[in-house]
Design a protein around this motif. Structure first.
Motif, short mmCIF file in Angstrom:
data_model
loop_
_atom_site.label_atom_id
_atom_site.label_comp_id
_atom_site.label_asym_id
_atom_site.label_seq_id
_atom_site.Cartn_x
_atom_site.Cartn_y
_atom_site.Cartn_z
N GLU A 230 0.95 -1.07 0.04
CA GLU A 230 0.11 0.09 0.00
C GLU A 230 0.83 1.38 0.02
O GLU A 230 0.42 2.43 -0.52
N GLN A 231 1.87 1.39 0.89
CA GLN A 231 2.75 2.32 0.61
C GLN A 231 3.60 2.53 -0.58
O GLN A 231 3.71 3.72 -1.05
N ALA A 232 3.86 1.42 -1.20
CA ALA A 232 4.51 1.59 -2.54
C ALA A 232 3.47 2.11 -3.58
O ALA A 232 3.85 2.86 -4.31
N TRP A 233 2.22 1.69 -3.49
CA TRP A 233 1.20 2.24 -4.37
C TRP A 233 1.05 3.70 -4.10
O TRP A 233 0.72 4.40 -5.09
N HIS A 234 0.93 4.01 -2.89
CA HIS A 234 0.78 5.50 -2.71
C HIS A 234 1.81 6.24 -3.15
O HIS A 234 1.29 7.58 -3.87
N GLU B 169 26.52 21.12 -26.31
CA GLU B 169 25.47 21.52 -25.35
C GLU B 169 24.80 20.46 -24.94
O GLU B 169 24.08 19.54 -25.69
N PRO B 170 24.34 20.24 -23.61
CA PRO B 170 23.31 19.32 -23.30
C PRO B 170 21.89 19.97 -23.81
O PRO B 170 21.36 21.03 -24.13
N THR B 171 21.08 18.84 -23.94
CA THR B 171 19.57 19.28 -24.48
C THR B 171 18.66 18.67 -23.38
O THR B 171 18.94 17.59 -22.68
N VAL B 172 17.51 19.19 -23.59
CA VAL B 172 16.39 18.85 -22.60
C VAL B 172 15.63 17.63 -23.48
O VAL B 172 15.08 18.09 -24.52
N LYS B 173 15.33 16.69 -23.03
CA LYS B 173 14.46 15.78 -23.46
C LYS B 173 13.13 15.60 -22.56
O LYS B 173 13.16 15.65 -21.26
N TRP B 174 11.88 15.71 -23.46
CA TRP B 174 10.80 15.63 -22.62
C TRP B 174 9.56 14.77 -23.11
O TRP B 174 9.85 14.58 -24.24
N ALA B 175 8.70 14.75 -22.23
CA ALA B 175 7.54 14.14 -22.45
C ALA B 175 6.10 14.49 -21.82
O ALA B 175 6.37 14.74 -20.68
N LYS B 176 5.11 14.58 -22.73
CA LYS B 176 3.77 14.69 -21.99
C LYS B 176 3.01 13.49 -21.99
O LYS B 176 2.91 12.84 -22.79
N GLU B 177 2.75 13.08 -20.76
CA GLU B 177 2.07 11.97 -20.38
C GLU B 177 0.45 12.01 -20.06
O GLU B 177 0.48 12.84 -19.00
N LYS B 178 -0.35 11.33 -20.49
CA LYS B 178 -1.69 11.42 -19.88
C LYS B 178 -2.11 10.29 -19.16
O LYS B 178 -2.19 9.11 -19.68
N LEU B 179 -2.66 10.35 -18.01
CA LEU B 179 -2.99 9.25 -17.04
C LEU B 179 -4.49 8.95 -17.92
O LEU B 179 -5.49 9.75 -17.92
N LEU B 180 -4.75 7.42 -18.19
CA LEU B 180 -5.92 6.87 -18.75
C LEU B 180 -6.45 6.01 -17.74
O LEU B 180 -7.70 6.38 -17.93
N ALA B 181 -6.04 5.73 -16.88
CA ALA B 181 -7.00 4.89 -15.86
C ALA B 181 -6.15 4.83 -14.61
O ALA B 181 -4.66 4.68 -14.56
N LEU B 182 -6.82 4.79 -13.65
CA LEU B 182 -6.03 4.68 -12.23
C LEU B 182 -7.03 3.95 -11.38
O LEU B 182 -8.03 4.16 -11.09
N ASP B 183 -6.60 2.89 -10.74
CA ASP B 183 -7.43 1.89 -9.87
C ASP B 183 -6.74 1.54 -8.81
O ASP B 183 -5.76 0.53 -8.57
N PRO B 184 -7.28 2.30 -7.72
CA PRO B 184 -6.46 2.11 -6.32
C PRO B 184 -6.93 0.38 -5.60
O PRO B 184 -6.09 0.25 -5.11
N ILE B 185 -7.72 0.12 -6.12
CA ILE B 185 -8.27 -1.33 -5.67
C ILE B 185 -7.07 -2.49 -6.19
O ILE B 185 -6.69 -3.06 -5.28
N GLN B 186 -6.99 -2.29 -7.60
CA GLN B 186 -5.93 -3.30 -8.08
C GLN B 186 -4.59 -2.66 -7.97
O GLN B 186 -3.53 -3.07 -8.56
N ARG B 187 -4.51 -1.41 -7.75
CA ARG B 187 -2.97 -0.79 -7.38
C ARG B 187 -2.40 -0.73 -8.91
O ARG B 187 -1.25 -1.10 -9.08
N CYS B 188 -3.02 -0.11 -9.96
CA CYS B 188 -2.29 -0.19 -11.20
C CYS B 188 -2.84 1.31 -11.82
O CYS B 188 -3.94 1.99 -11.45
N LEU B 189 -1.99 1.57 -12.71
CA LEU B 189 -2.26 3.02 -13.65
C LEU B 189 -1.85 2.57 -14.91
O LEU B 189 -0.90 1.85 -15.03
N THR B 190 -2.57 3.32 -15.88
CA THR B 190 -2.35 3.19 -17.23
C THR B 190 -2.17 4.57 -17.89
O THR B 190 -2.96 5.64 -17.59
N TYR B 191 -1.09 4.94 -18.50
CA TYR B 191 -0.78 6.20 -19.19
C TYR B 191 -0.38 5.91 -20.54
O TYR B 191 -0.06 5.15 -20.95
#
Length: 165
Positions: free
Chosen positions: A23-27, A71-93
């Motif tokens: 549960e703590q890891a899921w949190h 020169e260093p470069t910035v690598k970036w991503a935008k990620e969208k949360l599709l599902a969050l299930d606290p009972i099964q402790r899983c998320l999809t993005y």
């Protein structure tokens, strides 16, 4: 054997985290916009949507020094949360925008209890994905990146939330 140009990449990595409370890891994991606390990235913050709700978009970025680059470069991503299930402790993005080479990428991360000898012995994190081939990457590069990130995440979780004894 050559890969077909339209084939999907699919894979899964798992890591066991002994003596870490499920549960703590899921949190830690369900806090979608605090990925920088679990993975070796510079920043992660909410870009759109409501915390804890599907549709939430996070922006993640790191500054990297490429071989042969002055020169260093910035690598970036935008990620969208599709599902969050606290009972099964899983998320999809999914990755919805980036400068890393991803065209289509959907991932599910689960926190599972790990039992041994009839008692709880910690947890296991499972990270699965389906992706179009990533521009400039081999399939094994993506597997290695996910495996490395997952192990880093496991170490951070183990430090942050030891099992209750």
């Amino acid at each position: 054997m050559a890969e077909e140009p339209n084939s999907k990449w699919e894979g899964k990595a798992c890591v066991e985290i002994p003596n870490t409370d499920t549960e703590q890891a899921w949190h830690l994991l369900e806090d979608f916009c605090n990925l920088h606390k679990l993975m070796p990235i510079d920043t992660c913050y909410q870009a759109d949507g409501s915390p804890g709700q599907p549709g939430l978009v996070r922006y993640c970025a790191s500054t990297v020094q490429g071989q042969g680059e002055a020169e260093p470069t910035v690598k970036w991503a935008k990620e969208k949360l599709l599902a969050l299930d606290p009972i099964q402790r899983c998320l999809t993005y999914q990755i919805i925008d980036n400068n890393i080479g991803f065209k289509s990428y959907v991932s599910t991360i689960k926190v599972l209890p790990m039992e041994a000898d009839g008692g709880l012995q910690g947890c296991k994190i499972e990270w699965s994905f389906v992706s179009d081939p990533v521009e400039g990457w081999a399939f094994q590069d993506l597997i290695s990146y996910i495996d490395s990130s997952l192990h880093h995440m496991a170490n951070k979780m183990q430090q942050a939330c030891p099992a209750n004894s």
